[in-house]
Design an enzyme around this catalytic site. Structure first.
Site, mmCIF file in Angstrom:
data_model
loop_
_atom_site.group_PDB
_atom_site.id
_atom_site.type_symbol
_atom_site.label_atom_id
_atom_site.label_comp_id
_atom_site.label_asym_id
_atom_site.label_seq_id
_atom_site.Cartn_x
_atom_site.Cartn_y
_atom_site.Cartn_z
ATOM 1 N N GLY A 124 0.439 -1.257 0.078
ATOM 2 C CA GLY A 124 -0.052 0.223 0.176
ATOM 3 C C GLY A 124 0.574 1.442 0.121
ATOM 4 N N CYS A 131 0.232 5.027 15.720
ATOM 5 C CA CYS A 131 1.256 4.038 16.539
ATOM 6 C C CYS A 131 2.606 4.162 15.937
ATOM 7 C CB CYS A 131 -0.132 2.642 17.182
ATOM 8 S SG CYS A 131 -0.666 3.139 18.031
HETATM 9 N N1 LIG Z 1 -4.954 4.302 18.989
HETATM 10 C C1 LIG Z 1 -4.059 2.801 19.190
HETATM 11 O O1 LIG Z 1 -5.102 1.946 17.945
HETATM 12 C C2 LIG Z 1 -3.824 2.237 20.319
HETATM 13 C C3 LIG Z 1 -2.982 1.019 20.164
HETATM 14 C C4 LIG Z 1 -2.369 0.461 21.308
HETATM 15 C C5 LIG Z 1 -1.351 1.539 22.081
HETATM 16 N N2 LIG Z 1 -1.895 2.889 22.222
HETATM 17 C C6 LIG Z 1 -1.459 3.463 22.822
HETATM 18 O O2 LIG Z 1 -2.107 3.716 23.815
HETATM 19 C C7 LIG Z 1 -1.735 5.722 24.112
HETATM 20 C C8 LIG Z 1 -3.071 6.164 23.926
HETATM 21 O O3 LIG Z 1 -3.908 5.762 22.836
HETATM 22 P P1 LIG Z 1 -5.186 7.067 22.182
HETATM 23 O O4 LIG Z 1 -5.035 6.307 20.864
HETATM 24 O O5 LIG Z 1 -5.840 6.081 23.333
HETATM 25 O O6 LIG Z 1 -4.658 8.253 22.473
HETATM 26 P P2 LIG Z 1 -5.775 9.560 22.749
HETATM 27 O O7 LIG Z 1 -4.947 10.740 21.503
HETATM 28 O O8 LIG Z 1 -6.759 9.259 21.501
HETATM 29 O O9 LIG Z 1 -6.168 9.471 23.805
HETATM 30 C C9 LIG Z 1 -5.442 9.716 25.652
HETATM 31 C C10 LIG Z 1 -6.665 11.048 26.112
HETATM 32 O O10 LIG Z 1 -6.051 11.020 27.368
HETATM 33 C C11 LIG Z 1 -6.544 12.799 27.795
HETATM 34 N N3 LIG Z 1 -5.284 12.480 28.590
HETATM 35 C C12 LIG Z 1 -4.325 12.956 28.733
HETATM 36 N N4 LIG Z 1 -3.440 13.674 29.683
HETATM 37 C C13 LIG Z 1 -4.522 13.418 30.857
HETATM 38 C C14 LIG Z 1 -4.435 13.600 32.289
HETATM 39 N N5 LIG Z 1 -3.306 14.383 33.232
HETATM 40 N N6 LIG Z 1 -5.455 12.911 32.954
HETATM 41 C C15 LIG Z 1 -6.440 12.697 32.299
HETATM 42 N N7 LIG Z 1 -6.551 12.571 31.109
HETATM 43 C C16 LIG Z 1 -5.925 12.849 30.580
HETATM 44 C C17 LIG Z 1 -6.518 13.376 26.612
HETATM 45 O O11 LIG Z 1 -6.888 14.363 26.926
HETATM 46 C C18 LIG Z 1 -7.287 12.192 25.601
HETATM 47 O O12 LIG Z 1 -8.497 12.278 26.003
HETATM 48 C C19 LIG Z 1 -0.246 5.684 23.844
HETATM 49 O O13 LIG Z 1 0.925 5.681 24.237
HETATM 50 C C20 LIG Z 1 -0.961 5.142 22.686
HETATM 51 O O14 LIG Z 1 0.312 4.857 21.779
HETATM 52 C C21 LIG Z 1 -2.825 2.984 20.952
#
Ligand SMILES: NC(=O)c1ccc[n+]([C@@H]2O[C@H](COP(=O)([O-])OP(=O)(O)OC[C@H]3O[C@@H](n4cnc5c(N)ncnc54)[C@H](O)[C@@H]3O)[C@@H](O)[C@H]2O)c1
Length: 438
Positions: A256, A263
């Protein structure tokens, strides 16, 4: 069990809702007032298939609630998950741990009895040690165990992935924490999802190693695709031929426009940086990152080549903007670079995406959005399929041909059989397959 999820984004909200569905009591906390207000009003701020129903059912059952303030729920909790963002740090590409450490400090201040604090965010090796240090130095009287429990769900299939994972990795050697984590995941254990216990640092590295391996696999097949195109082979058949070998496997072998999303780009880069810091460079991943970065711009050039080498003054219809189907997530989507390359070449870009257009408006340059593929195809010089949403798989080619100025399709996801498109009189340019010229 009483669980608090700090961060209610793509991971926190899905994990929190699914834990509630297992019967735990869950409070999802977020700093974003807009998110919590929306959730309290029954709106789900992200698009993830099936999530709205699970949230609604568990709120009605009294097992799931939301809060802007973590202190009251953390004081009562058995387990507190940190699921905040860990984006690339501006300037050097290391994981930015500002949000993780800020959350850890807030948790530390609010904890009362013995509490297990779990990093579900993707965090570099040593982050758990640093959180433990924060607790020990700033709140020595608090009784906590810090555990690593990386998340492997995929957006778009997040509920199934969370409820039926290949494995659950838990990094801790603390006997009390092991008991608590067994209890948290007991419903999944009954579903035969293996719980894999290891040391915390090992667990932190497993997450990066898994993502880096998958990114490398995608990049590998993308390079084989380019070679296939040059030498007259068909990359889809190559992928099938190698994927039948159980040692290789058939997943993540779809050529692709390059990997994107929230991520792989940041995690591969963070692994590269961590490895350099430890004087143990991961050259395969360094190369993977470089190849993938170049590829996205190259996809813009591929579209320009399909338009006889020039898009100045031409209208290009872009189908799909999100980094993958079934999400509204635009983070690091290949569309961002491709659209920019087309704008730089002087094209006018019209785009349609079933869920991503709101988020795209804040990210993409001056382009026009349409309500469906047929509207944006009117007078277009080419259609470019960037994301393989289901609704793009069976387009009415006859209808498209009648409205387009020049019938050209550039299919960056290989979702059409070349012969089918050519039969309708289109020029068809796919990835790693012979182009069909008009
Ligand atoms: N998105 C994915 O598919 C995925 C998959 C596996 C792992 N991860 C990992 O999980 C983690 C989160 O990813 P995501 O995609 O959910 O991020 P996201 O940006 O969608 O969500 C993070 C949330 O945390 C909140 N936040 C930040 N600081 C805060 C605090 N002190 N108190 C309360 N809330 C707070 C933000 O407002 C936001 O809504 C990352 O480390 C990412 O690498 C993501």
């Amino acid at each position: 069990m009483r669980i608090v999820m700090i961060g209610s984004g793509y991971v926190g909200l899905v994990s929190g809702a699914c834990f509630a569905d297992f019967g735990h009591h869950v409070t999802c906390v977020d700093k974003s007032e807009a998110k919590i207000t929306a959730l309290e009003a029954g709106e789900v701020p992200i698009f993830e298939p099936g999530l709205d129903a699970i949230i609604q059912q568990n709120r009605e059952a009294g097992r799931l609630d939301f809060s802007k303030n973590l202190a009251p729920s953390v004081g009562e909790a058995d387990v507190v998950f940190i699921a905040v963002g860990t984006p690339s740090r501006r300037g050097d590409g290391h994981a930015d741990l500002t949000y993780v450490y800020a959350a850890a400090r807030e948790i530390a201040a609010a904890v009362k009895g013995f509490t297990v604090v779990v990093t579900k965010s993707t965090v570099p090796v040593g982050t758990g040690d640093e959180i433990e240090r924060i607790f020990r130095e700033e709140f020595p009287e608090k009784d906590i165990a810090v555990v690593s429990n990386p998340e492997f769900l995929r957006e778009g299939a997040a509920i199934t992935d969370f409820k039926r994972p290949d494995r659950i990795v838990i990094g801790t050697e603390d006997a009390r924490a092991i008991e608590v984590m067994r209890e948290v995941y007991r419903p999944l254990y009954l579903n035969e999802a293996p719980l894999y216990f290891c040391e915390r640092r090992t667990s932190e590295l497993i997450k990066y190693a898994a993502n880096a391996f998958l990114a490398m696999k995608i990049t590998f097949i993308n390079e084989i695709a380019d070679l296939s195109e040059k030498i007259g082979a068909d990359v889809q058949k190559v992928a099938k031929g190698i994927g039948m070998d159980k040692r290789i496997g058939d997943k993540f072998l779809h050529a692709g426009p390059g990997y994107g999303g929230s991520c792989f780009p940041k995690d591969t880069l963070a692994l590269v940086k961590t490895a350099q810091d430890f004087d143990s460079p991961v050259r395969l991943i360094e190369t993977t990152v470089a190849i993938n970065d170049n590829r996205k711009r190259a996809m813009g050039r591929k579209v320009i080549a399909a338009c006889d080498g020039d898009v100045r003054g031409k209208k290009i219809a872009v189908l799909g903007l999100t980094f993958k189907p079934n999400t509204d997530d635009m983070r690091d989507a290949p569309s961002i670079t491709i659209v920019q390359a087309l704008l730089d070449g002087g094209a006018t870009v019209h785009a349609y995406d079933p869920e991503g257009m709101e988020a795209a408006k804040d990210i993409l340059g001056p382009i026009t959005y349409g309500k469906d593929p047929y509207e944006i195809a009117v007078d277009a010089d080419a259609i470019v399929i960037v994301t393989e949403w289901e609704e793009f798989r069976a387009l009415d080619l006859k209808r498209l041909k009648t409205v387009m100025k020049d019938p050209v399709i550039v299919d960056l996801r290989n979702i059409y059989p070349a012969s089918e498109v050519a039969k309708h009189g289109f020029g068809y340019f796919a990835i790693g397959r012979k182009p069909e010229r008009r």
